[in-house]
Design a protein around this motif. Structure first.
Motif, short mmCIF file in Angstrom:
data_model
loop_
_atom_site.label_atom_id
_atom_site.label_comp_id
_atom_site.label_asym_id
_atom_site.label_seq_id
_atom_site.Cartn_x
_atom_site.Cartn_y
_atom_site.Cartn_z
N ASN A 187 0.79 -1.23 0.00
CA ASN A 187 0.00 0.00 0.00
C ASN A 187 0.83 1.28 0.00
OD1 ASN A 187 -2.62 -0.52 -0.55
ND2 ASN A 187 -3.27 -0.80 1.57
N THR A 188 2.16 1.12 -0.13
CA THR A 188 3.02 2.28 -0.32
C THR A 188 3.56 2.25 -1.75
OG1 THR A 188 3.63 2.39 2.02
CG2 THR A 188 5.13 3.46 0.44
N LEU A 189 4.28 1.17 -2.09
CA LEU A 189 4.82 1.01 -3.44
C LEU A 189 3.84 0.26 -4.35
CD1 LEU A 189 8.56 -0.01 -2.81
CD2 LEU A 189 7.64 2.26 -3.28
N ALA A 190 3.02 -0.59 -3.76
CA ALA A 190 2.10 -1.41 -4.55
C ALA A 190 0.93 -1.86 -3.70
CB ALA A 190 2.84 -2.64 -5.07
N THR A 191 -0.17 -2.23 -4.37
CA THR A 191 -1.30 -2.79 -3.64
C THR A 191 -0.96 -4.24 -3.27
OG1 THR A 191 -2.32 -3.49 -5.71
CG2 THR A 191 -3.00 -1.36 -4.84
N TYR A 192 -1.73 -4.81 -2.37
CA TYR A 192 -1.44 -6.17 -1.90
C TYR A 192 -1.47 -7.20 -3.03
CZ TYR A 192 -1.42 -5.10 3.07
OH TYR A 192 -1.09 -4.62 4.32
N ASP A 193 -2.29 -6.93 -4.06
CA ASP A 193 -2.42 -7.92 -5.13
C ASP A 193 -1.44 -7.72 -6.29
OD1 ASP A 193 -3.72 -5.63 -6.00
OD2 ASP A 193 -5.72 -6.51 -5.87
N GLN A 194 -0.58 -6.71 -6.18
CA GLN A 194 0.44 -6.52 -7.21
C GLN A 194 1.70 -7.28 -6.83
OE1 GLN A 194 0.35 -2.09 -7.37
NE2 GLN A 194 1.39 -2.38 -9.31
N ALA A 195 1.99 -8.35 -7.54
CA ALA A 195 3.10 -9.21 -7.14
C ALA A 195 4.46 -8.66 -7.55
CB ALA A 195 2.92 -10.60 -7.74
N ILE A 196 4.48 -7.97 -8.69
CA ILE A 196 5.77 -7.50 -9.21
C ILE A 196 5.78 -5.99 -9.34
CG2 ILE A 196 7.34 -7.61 -11.20
CD1 ILE A 196 6.38 -10.52 -11.57
N CYS A 197 6.93 -5.43 -9.07
CA CYS A 197 7.12 -3.98 -9.14
C CYS A 197 6.70 -3.43 -10.52
CB CYS A 197 8.59 -3.71 -8.88
SG CYS A 197 9.01 -1.98 -8.92
N THR A 247 5.89 -11.44 3.83
CA THR A 247 6.81 -12.58 3.77
C THR A 247 8.02 -12.32 2.87
OG1 THR A 247 5.66 -13.50 1.87
CG2 THR A 247 4.89 -14.21 4.05
N LYS A 248 9.04 -13.15 3.04
CA LYS A 248 10.25 -13.06 2.22
C LYS A 248 9.91 -13.34 0.76
CE LYS A 248 15.08 -14.58 2.19
NZ LYS A 248 15.23 -14.61 0.75
N GLU A 249 9.02 -14.30 0.53
CA GLU A 249 8.60 -14.66 -0.83
C GLU A 249 8.00 -13.45 -1.54
OE1 GLU A 249 7.80 -16.49 1.94
OE2 GLU A 249 9.28 -18.04 1.55
N ARG A 250 7.08 -12.80 -0.85
CA ARG A 250 6.41 -11.61 -1.40
C ARG A 250 7.43 -10.52 -1.73
NH1 ARG A 250 3.46 -7.77 -3.85
NH2 ARG A 250 2.50 -6.20 -2.52
N VAL A 251 8.29 -10.23 -0.76
CA VAL A 251 9.26 -9.14 -0.93
C VAL A 251 10.27 -9.47 -2.02
CG1 VAL A 251 11.07 -7.79 0.23
CG2 VAL A 251 8.95 -8.34 1.45
N ASP A 252 10.83 -10.68 -1.98
CA ASP A 252 11.84 -11.08 -2.98
C ASP A 252 11.30 -10.98 -4.40
OD1 ASP A 252 13.75 -11.51 -1.11
OD2 ASP A 252 13.64 -13.70 -1.14
N LYS A 253 10.08 -11.45 -4.58
CA LYS A 253 9.49 -11.43 -5.92
C LYS A 253 9.28 -9.98 -6.39
CE LYS A 253 6.15 -13.70 -8.82
NZ LYS A 253 4.91 -14.41 -8.98
N PHE A 254 8.78 -9.18 -5.47
CA PHE A 254 8.50 -7.79 -5.83
C PHE A 254 9.75 -7.02 -6.20
CE2 PHE A 254 7.80 -3.30 -5.11
CZ PHE A 254 6.59 -3.11 -5.75
N ILE A 255 10.81 -7.21 -5.43
CA ILE A 255 12.01 -6.37 -5.64
C ILE A 255 12.96 -6.92 -6.71
CG2 ILE A 255 11.94 -5.45 -3.30
CD1 ILE A 255 14.42 -7.17 -2.68
N GLU A 256 12.61 -8.03 -7.31
CA GLU A 256 13.50 -8.61 -8.32
C GLU A 256 13.99 -7.60 -9.34
OE1 GLU A 256 13.85 -12.83 -10.68
OE2 GLU A 256 11.93 -12.26 -9.83
N PRO A 257 13.07 -6.81 -9.97
CA PRO A 257 13.56 -5.83 -10.94
C PRO A 257 14.29 -4.63 -10.30
CG PRO A 257 11.15 -5.77 -10.82
CD PRO A 257 11.60 -6.88 -9.93
N ILE A 258 14.06 -4.41 -9.01
CA ILE A 258 14.69 -3.26 -8.34
C ILE A 258 16.12 -3.61 -7.94
CG2 ILE A 258 14.56 -1.62 -6.41
CD1 ILE A 258 11.57 -2.17 -6.22
#
Ligand SMILES: [Mg+2]
Length: 181
Positions: free
Chosen positions: A38-48, A73-84
């Motif tokens: 809810n800052t960088l993405a909504t809960y349902d947005q998996a990837i940046c 979770t680590k899974e959620r965060v890792d997936k999201f930040i992959e392109p970052i």
């Protein structure tokens, strides 16, 4: 709930795109801790998104180092930040100090005045960061509808806090109320 001032952010903006990053760099900020949900993405947005990625690149080009600090979770965060491709602290347990301390350690920071946190929750992001004297910027949550029960609980506490802010710091409330749905 304790003293109201402990929950007040340094500044507030409607979105992460409205923040004057150049100004804070001039003030001496060099590191940004971004909350994820809810800052960088909504809960349902998996990837940046490309939009967020572009912003991160802009912020980095100004000279900032970025770290994502999330209670998710680590899974959620890792997936999201992959392109970052940045440092992160998942399962941060905000507002406890633990996750923030870990972030400081990862960034090898000794002077907390060089950091600021950007997040959408007063009860976790702002209150937690302030415990370690980290300056905070509050943004409006992107989408409240699908927040989990724990966040909903914190939102209810937030509403009570806003009432207290209105009473004690009416001038602050006047600006903050734009962020309240
Ligand atoms: Mg959040």
């Amino acid at each position: 709930m304790g003293k109201v001032y402990k929950y007040l952010p340094m500044a507030y903006y409607k979105t992460i795109y409205d923040i004057d990053y150049e100004k804070y760099y001039q003030y001496g900020k060099r590191y940004i801790l971004f909350d994820l949900d809810n800052t960088l993405a909504t809960y349902d947005q998996a990837i940046c998104s490309d939009e967020v990625l572009k912003l991160i690149e802009k912020v980095r080009s100004l000279g900032y180092t970025i770290l994502i600090i999330s209670n998710n979770t680590k899974e959620r965060v890792d997936k999201f930040i992959e392109p970052i491709n940045c440092l992160s602290v998942p399962r941060a347990l905000k507002p406890l100090k633990k996750g923030f301390k870990k972030a400081l350690k990862l960034l090898e920071i000794t002077d907390v005045s060089e950091i600021m946190l950007v997040g959408d929750q007063i009860m976790t992001d702002v209150y937690g960061a302030r415990k370690l004297e980290i300056d905070t910027i509050l943004v409006k949550p992107l989408k409240k509808a699908n927040e989990n029960w724990y966040t909903k609980f914190n939102r209810a506490r937030e509403q009570r806090l806003y009432k207290r802010i209105k009473k004690k710091y009416p001038h602050v409330y006047e600006e903050l109320k734009e962020l309240i749905n």
